[in-house]
Design an enzyme around this catalytic site. Structure first.
Site, short mmCIF file in Angstrom:
data_model
loop_
_atom_site.label_atom_id
_atom_site.label_comp_id
_atom_site.label_asym_id
_atom_site.label_seq_id
_atom_site.Cartn_x
_atom_site.Cartn_y
_atom_site.Cartn_z
N ASP A 1 1.02 -1.05 0.10
CA ASP A 1 0.26 -0.06 0.06
C ASP A 1 0.85 1.05 0.12
OD1 ASP A 1 -2.29 1.77 0.46
OD2 ASP A 1 -1.56 1.88 2.50
N ASP B 1 -0.08 5.10 0.80
CA ASP B 1 -0.26 6.07 2.02
C ASP B 1 -0.25 5.48 3.42
OD1 ASP B 1 -0.82 7.74 -0.05
OD2 ASP B 1 -2.71 8.49 0.73
#
Length: 212
Positions: free
Chosen positions: A9, A11
């Site tokens: 991922d 953020d």
């Protein structure tokens, strides 16, 4: 042929920041964006709707804001070590994000990532319209990206790893052979195979058996 695939991922995982918040700071809409995020976290709206609502607050910003966000965004400690370690062991690394290519691409390129997928923001005459181009990269799109990259790399799903922190990562963590929760929300920690508490991505190398 690569031996395995690690998908991160962006953020709050590969990046220390939430890119939408950096952009909202420039627009003066951080409080509005935070309010929508809270509604999404409570399950009142889904990710795609919440993203569109938050992006709408950016309408009117000059596209120069992307360069400002690129300078402001911080890469999580250990990211370079993780990517280099995976590559040295014959693996590939991708990042998939509900954030934005306009800020993520330079980071991915600088780290030498093999794959990158994120949302794109519509710009007309040098100004953000407040709209997302195409389909929103949501939880299911992240899982699709993991499976597609594994197929493209010739890596079987049982040799895939997903690393994330939020509910939007649960689908790709479900599909990967190994799900790693990184400084994650309680729900994600509960669903993961392994939990990394420290904000140091190099710790994932130990999870993969690539570091003592």
């Amino acid at each position: 042929m690569p031996r395995f695939l690690v998908v991160l991922d962006a953020d709050s995982t590969l990046l220390e920041d939430e890119v939408i918040e950096l952009l909202a700071d420039a627009a003066g809409t951080r409080a509005a964006v935070a309010a929508v995020t809270e509604r999404a976290m409570r399950g009142e709206i889904d990710f795609a709707e919440s993203l569109r609502e938050r992006v709408a607050t950016l309408a009117g910003l000059p596209s120069a804001v992307f360069a400002e966000a690129q300078r402001a965004v911080r890469v999580t400690p250990g990211a370079r070590e993780l990517v280099d370690g995976v590559h040295a062991a014959g693996g590939t690394v991708g990042v998939v994000s509900g954030g934005f290519h306009e800020v993520l691409d330079p980071v991915a390129g600088g780290l030498g990532l093999d794959h990158c997928r994120a949302n794109r923001l519509e710009v007309v005459d040098g100004v953000l319209t407040g709209r997302v181009l195409g389909e929103v990269v949501d939880a299911e799109a992240k899982a699709v990206a993991l499976r597609a990259w594994a197929a493209a790399d010739g890596v079987p799903l049982h040799q895939t790893v997903a690393v994330g922190d939020g509910a939007n990562d649960l689908a790709m963590m479900r599909d990967a052979a190994l799900a790693v929760a990184f400084d994650a929300k309680p729900r994600v920690r509960a669903a993961a195979d392994v939990v990394v508490v420290d904000r140091d991505l190099a710790a994932v190398l130990a999870v993969l058996g690539l570091r003592g």
